[in-house]
Design an enzyme around this catalytic site. Structure first.
Site, PDB file in Angstrom:
ATOM      1  N   GLY A 168       0.840  -1.151   0.002  1.00  0.00           N
ATOM      2  CA  GLY A 168       0.019  -0.116   0.030  1.00  0.00           C
ATOM      3  C   GLY A 168       0.823   1.184  -0.188  1.00  0.00           C
ATOM      4  N   LEU A 169       0.197   2.236   0.033  1.00  0.00           N
ATOM      5  CA  LEU A 169       1.067   3.441  -0.210  1.00  0.00           C
ATOM      6  C   LEU A 169       1.791   3.828   1.081  1.00  0.00           C
ATOM      7  CD1 LEU A 169      -1.701   5.852  -2.053  1.00  0.00           C
ATOM      8  CD2 LEU A 169       0.454   5.002  -2.952  1.00  0.00           C
ATOM      9  N   SER A 170       2.504   4.932   1.125  1.00  0.00           N
ATOM     10  CA  SER A 170       3.154   5.430   2.265  1.00  0.00           C
ATOM     11  C   SER A 170       2.244   6.160   3.068  1.00  0.00           C
ATOM     12  CB  SER A 170       4.149   6.470   1.954  1.00  0.00           C
ATOM     13  OG  SER A 170       4.924   6.837   3.141  1.00  0.00           O
ATOM     14  N   GLY A 171       2.194   5.746   4.225  1.00  0.00           N
ATOM     15  CA  GLY A 171       1.093   6.134   5.179  1.00  0.00           C
ATOM     16  C   GLY A 171      -0.464   5.611   5.340  1.00  0.00           C
ATOM     17  N   SER A 172      -0.404   4.439   4.320  1.00  0.00           N
ATOM     18  CA  SER A 172      -1.632   3.722   4.355  1.00  0.00           C
ATOM     19  C   SER A 172      -2.104   3.036   5.575  1.00  0.00           C
ATOM     20  CB  SER A 172      -1.502   2.807   3.073  1.00  0.00           C
ATOM     21  OG  SER A 172      -0.584   1.912   3.463  1.00  0.00           O
ATOM     22  N   GLY A 173      -0.998   2.799   6.508  1.00  0.00           N
ATOM     23  CA  GLY A 173      -1.431   1.932   7.575  1.00  0.00           C
ATOM     24  C   GLY A 173      -0.651   0.587   7.548  1.00  0.00           C
ATOM     25  N   SER A 215       2.479  -0.929   7.988  1.00  0.00           N
ATOM     26  CA  SER A 215       3.301  -1.215   9.364  1.00  0.00           C
ATOM     27  C   SER A 215       2.690  -1.325  10.380  1.00  0.00           C
ATOM     28  CB  SER A 215       4.500  -0.129   9.487  1.00  0.00           C
ATOM     29  OG  SER A 215       5.401  -0.306   8.281  1.00  0.00           O
ATOM     30  N   SER A 224       6.250  -1.635  -1.921  1.00  0.00           N
ATOM     31  CA  SER A 224       6.272  -2.900  -3.162  1.00  0.00           C
ATOM     32  C   SER A 224       5.298  -2.221  -4.567  1.00  0.00           C
ATOM     33  CB  SER A 224       6.049  -4.255  -2.706  1.00  0.00           C
ATOM     34  OG  SER A 224       4.773  -4.137  -1.879  1.00  0.00           O
TER      35      SER A 224
END
Length: 211
Positions: A45-50, A52, A119
């Site tokens: 998913g995008l950066s900041g998508s949650g 991690s 990814s």
């Protein structure tokens, strides 16, 4: 797109002294002992998508259930194994290639391993999928709208990308190719972190990865 690291290795002949070592303990024996079905949980998913945050919540839930797990986080891996890589498209490809190979080893050990990486390229995620049995790869699309990701921006990366300080930033100046048919589709903008994690753990239970 082919990584320059892969091209370089392809040009070098493999030494005849490098052979696959057969371990005394088989994959099947490890799986039987652990009493779980190993798999790669591939969070994308995008950066900041949650990614991690959700992957960490899933890992904790599984750990509390007595499941043998490990979490490979994108930022953490870049502190060591992939510390020599930047963020060009080629380096992103190599980053995912290395992580895929490490995740494969965890599966061989009978462990459920989570990977939390943007990814962005479909082809790279396919390479990771093809390294293991089809039942051992679970693609988890953390589907969070770009404007929501950008509003979170915990590291200020979107702001820097918009101002041109960061090049090749996924979703802004570099493409993100959404999964067409992920095993698990999590709409993070509509659920809490706990609800997202429960959705994933329920999938694992319903499909006999955990008991």
């Amino acid at each position: 797109m082919t990584s320059p690291y892969v091209e370089k290795n392809a040009q070098n002949e493999k030494s005849s002294d490098v052979v696959w070592h057969l371990a005394s303990v088989s994959h099947e024996e490890r799986v039987t002992q652990l009493n779980q079905k190993p798999a790669i949980l591939w969070f994308t998913g995008l950066s900041g998508s949650g990614k991690s945050t959700i992957a960490n919540a899933v890992d904790k839930m599984l750990f509390d259930l007595g499941i043998k797990t490990y979490l490979l986080d994108g930022d953490n891996v870049r502190h060591g194994l992939n510390g020599d890589l930047g963020f060009s498209d080629d380096d992103r490809v190599e980053n995912i290639r290395r992580v895929s190979e490490v995740a494969k080893l965890f599966v061989d050990a009978g462990i459920i391993v989570s990977t939390a990486f943007i990814s962005p390229f479909t082809s790279d995620r396919k390479i990771a999928r093809d390294l293991v049995d089809s039942s051992q790869f679970i693609e988890i699309f953390i589907d969070t709208p770009l404007d929501v990701c950008e509003s979170r921006d915990p590291k200020g990366l979107y702001k820097k990308a918009r101002s041109g300080e960061i090049k090749n930033f996924t979703g802004i100046s570099s493409a993100y190719e959404e999964p067409n048919a992920p095993e698990i589709h999590v709409k993070c903008g509509e659920k809490s972190i706990e609800q997202c994690a429960i959705q994933i753990v329920d999938y694992l239970r319903d499909n006999n990865y955990i008991r």
